[in-house]
Design an enzyme around this catalytic site. Structure first.
Site, PDB file in Angstrom:
ATOM      1  N   ASP A 290      17.099  -0.451   3.515  1.00  0.00           N
ATOM      2  CA  ASP A 290      16.600   0.765   2.873  1.00  0.00           C
ATOM      3  C   ASP A 290      17.790   1.625   2.476  1.00  0.00           C
ATOM      4  O   ASP A 290      18.859   1.542   3.085  1.00  0.00           O
ATOM      5  CB  ASP A 290      15.703   1.505   3.890  1.00  0.00           C
ATOM      6  CG  ASP A 290      15.091   2.794   3.372  1.00  0.00           C
ATOM      7  OD1 ASP A 290      14.916   2.927   2.149  1.00  0.00           O
ATOM      8  OD2 ASP A 290      14.779   3.664   4.206  1.00  0.00           O
ATOM      9  N   HIS A 291      17.617   2.429   1.455  1.00  0.00           N
ATOM     10  CA  HIS A 291      18.622   3.435   1.126  1.00  0.00           C
ATOM     11  C   HIS A 291      18.452   4.665   2.011  1.00  0.00           C
ATOM     12  O   HIS A 291      17.321   5.073   2.308  1.00  0.00           O
ATOM     13  CB  HIS A 291      18.464   3.899  -0.325  1.00  0.00           C
ATOM     14  CG  HIS A 291      18.988   2.932  -1.335  1.00  0.00           C
ATOM     15  ND1 HIS A 291      18.351   2.709  -2.539  1.00  0.00           N
ATOM     16  CD2 HIS A 291      20.090   2.140  -1.346  1.00  0.00           C
ATOM     17  CE1 HIS A 291      19.038   1.833  -3.236  1.00  0.00           C
ATOM     18  NE2 HIS A 291      20.098   1.473  -2.536  1.00  0.00           N
ATOM     19  N   HIS A 443      13.388   6.284   0.996  1.00  0.00           N
ATOM     20  CA  HIS A 443      12.063   5.680   0.770  1.00  0.00           C
ATOM     21  C   HIS A 443      12.130   4.446  -0.123  1.00  0.00           C
ATOM     22  O   HIS A 443      11.300   4.272  -1.012  1.00  0.00           O
ATOM     23  CB  HIS A 443      11.091   6.713   0.197  1.00  0.00           C
ATOM     24  CG  HIS A 443      10.934   7.934   1.043  1.00  0.00           C
ATOM     25  ND1 HIS A 443      10.297   7.908   2.272  1.00  0.00           N
ATOM     26  CD2 HIS A 443      11.339   9.211   0.860  1.00  0.00           C
ATOM     27  CE1 HIS A 443      10.306   9.129   2.793  1.00  0.00           C
ATOM     28  NE2 HIS A 443      10.935   9.928   1.969  1.00  0.00           N
ATOM     29  N   HIS A 444      13.088   3.555   0.151  1.00  0.00           N
ATOM     30  CA  HIS A 444      13.239   2.343  -0.654  1.00  0.00           C
ATOM     31  C   HIS A 444      13.282   1.088   0.218  1.00  0.00           C
ATOM     32  O   HIS A 444      14.165   0.241   0.047  1.00  0.00           O
ATOM     33  CB  HIS A 444      14.530   2.415  -1.485  1.00  0.00           C
ATOM     34  CG  HIS A 444      14.623   3.587  -2.386  1.00  0.00           C
ATOM     35  ND1 HIS A 444      15.840   4.094  -2.832  1.00  0.00           N
ATOM     36  CD2 HIS A 444      13.668   4.373  -2.941  1.00  0.00           C
ATOM     37  CE1 HIS A 444      15.621   5.129  -3.617  1.00  0.00           C
ATOM     38  NE2 HIS A 444      14.313   5.324  -3.704  1.00  0.00           N
ATOM     39  N   PRO A 445      12.370   0.872   1.150  1.00  0.00           N
ATOM     40  CA  PRO A 445      12.442  -0.332   1.986  1.00  0.00           C
ATOM     41  C   PRO A 445      12.155  -1.594   1.171  1.00  0.00           C
ATOM     42  O   PRO A 445      11.273  -1.612   0.313  1.00  0.00           O
ATOM     43  CB  PRO A 445      11.366  -0.090   3.051  1.00  0.00           C
ATOM     44  CG  PRO A 445      10.382   0.828   2.389  1.00  0.00           C
ATOM     45  CD  PRO A 445      11.205   1.712   1.495  1.00  0.00           C
TER      46      PRO A 445
END
Length: 503
Positions: A290-291, A443-445
């Site tokens: 994730d980021h 919020h980039h999983p």
């Protein structure tokens, strides 16, 4: 009930799949979604996006405590609605650097995942005002490049990067990403546009398309290497759906949870959760990453900061930690300008209008975690462990990004705005400790069902699931390595590419 194609999840990928696959009137398509059509007006107000998390249409997953972020638990917002997380996210439209997708081509063993091969699929979903070889104008998703709406603070911020030698880009969807630009946004006429609004709502009257909302998918029934039925739980009772083709589009969290509840995965993990193993897939749920962003370098404003006319976070500056004179290749760090205070739960929130924030982060983290089930039922919470900041690479890159955020804050262009640093503060000496407390999810999983050429990979390059003949996975979970920016544009392209291959 039997259908030709059963799509599980009406999120950013599922809505595109339902649109494209039901365009063939001979193909019966059924789309299943746990949430409903969004009705809360706050969802469509771009300025409200930070405030709509943890409402009933957010799954609000939580990680286990993270040693790399001072033992904190992180909330993972995921959309429980038609349109999925496109109803919760910050509306960025940013593909990533071409090298990100060329890497997908290498990892999958399929050049069809390279940037040039994906470009027509990116363009097919995009509705830019002007069509160019790199920008689509005929797709359903509007893409706005702010001009007059850009906040004066953000204009000074972009000028600050130019002062430091970073290029000023028209947007970040060209062949070079390093530089500062206003964020391209999925907004039309001042309203958020979700994939549900753009792709699904216009085709709801197709007689061969059925949309079932308020229905949670419990498990897949598996026999002889195929899914023979899908158990669905609705307020009216449980039912079983059957289809010749089943497509999982429940996302990076939902897909592996469903598969594990159905007996697909690592035998040891399944046994610990009380689930018999039917199909061994040891990589399922692994490679999770994730980021993250540091929230943030908060500065006191010399003059009142008017509210954003967009969605607060108006510009990103992608760059290389090797130097501000490096203008080509994939970036490894990013700094963003937020026209508001933005901090993690570890710090008191400053008053709006009196401060602004420079977020900072790492574009290609090397920390890898894992997601597992804890039991066989829908009510059993998942165990999500991203292992944030667990590598030297990520910690070093975060320090470099923090340094760059402070650097741009000190430029001549920002002089009329910057009234002094509040966080981390000039007296802060342990910057690693600050980063641990400031880091938040972007919020980039991705990657829990990562595609790959190896037989060990969960899905093949054509996104079919290894071990089940009639199942495909189409969403962010198949991404093998995260691109440098927000993943939504890539998810749309993944869905578009898959649908184009179905005839």
């Amino acid at each position: 009930m039997t259908t030709d194609v059963l799509i599980l999840g009406a999120g950013s990928a599922g809505c595109i799949l339902a649109n494209r696959l039901s365009a063939d009137p001979a193909r019966r398509v059924t789309l299943v979604e746990a949430g409903g059509f969004p009705t809360d007006p706050d969802i469509f107000d771009p300025a409200m996006w930070p405030m709509i998390q943890r409402r009933p249409y957010d799954w609000d997953y939580r990680t286990v405590p993270q040693p790399g972020t001072a033992g904190r638990v992180h909330h993972w917002a995921r959309g429980r609605m038609v349109g999925g997380s496109s109803g919760l996210h910050a509306m960025f439209h940013l593909r990533g650097h071409p090298a990100d997708f060329d890497r997908w081509g290498v990892m999958s063993g399929d050049a069809g995942w390279s940037y040039d091969a994906l470009l027509p699929h990116f363009r097919a979903t995009e509705g830019y005002a002007t069509e160019t070889p790199l920008h689509g104008a005929r797709g359903e998703m509007p893409v706005m490049i702010p001009e007059a709406e850009t906040h004066p603070l953000v204009r000074s911020y972009i000028e600050g990067w130019q002062e430091l030698g970073l290029p000023r880009l028209p947007d970040h969807n060209g062949r070079e990403v390093i530089g500062a630009a206003p964020n391209a946004l999925m907004i039309r006429d001042g309203r958020r546009v979700t994939t549900g609004e753009a792709f699904l709502r216009p085709v709801l009257d197709r007689p061969n398309l059925t949309v079932i909302t308020g229905a949670e998918v419990h498990r897949l029934r598996i026999a002889a290497g195929r899914v023979t039925g899908v158990e669905i739980r609705t307020p009216g009772g449980d039912t079983v759906l059957a289809a010749g083709q089943v497509i999982l589009s429940m996302g990076t969290i939902g897909d592996p949870l469903l598969l594990m509840r159905s007996g697909v995965g690592n035998p040891g993990v399944l046994a610990a959760a009380g689930v018999p193993c039917r199909v061994e897939r040891r990589a399922l749920g692994r490679n999770l990453h994730d980021h993250m962003l540091g929230a943030g370098v908060v500065c006191r404003a010399r003059k009142p900061v008017a509210p954003s006319r967009l969605q607060h976070s108006e510009s990103l500056a992608y760059q290389s930690s090797r130097g501000l004179d490096v203008h080509t290749g994939a970036p490894d760090i990013v700094v963003g300008c937020v026209v508001a205070p933005s901090v993690s739960e570890c710090f008191p929130m400053p008053a709006p209008g009196e401060t602004f924030t420079l977020l900072f982060g790492v574009t290609h983290p090397t920390s890898r975690g894992e997601l597992t089930i804890t039991g066989p039922d829908l009510a059993d919470a998942p165990r999500i462990d991203p292992r944030y900041l667990s590598t030297d690479h990520d910690r070093t890159a975060f320090r470099a990004a923090l340094d760059r955020a402070r650097m741009v804050a000190g430029t001549r262009a920002m002089r009329d705005w910057n009234g002094g640093e509040i966080l981390p503060g000039p007296g802060m000496r342990d910057l690693d400790a600050f980063i641990q407390r400031a880091a938040i999810t972007h919020h980039h999983p991705v990657a829990t069902c990562a595609m790959g050429a190896s037989d060990d990979a969960v899905v093949r390059p054509d996104l079919s699931l290894r071990g089940l003949d009639n199942v495909s996975v189409v969403d962010a979970s198949v991404i093998p390595a995260i691109p440098c920016g927000p993943i939504h544009a890539a998810v749309m392209a993944i869905a578009q590419k898959f649908a184009a291959g179905q005839g």
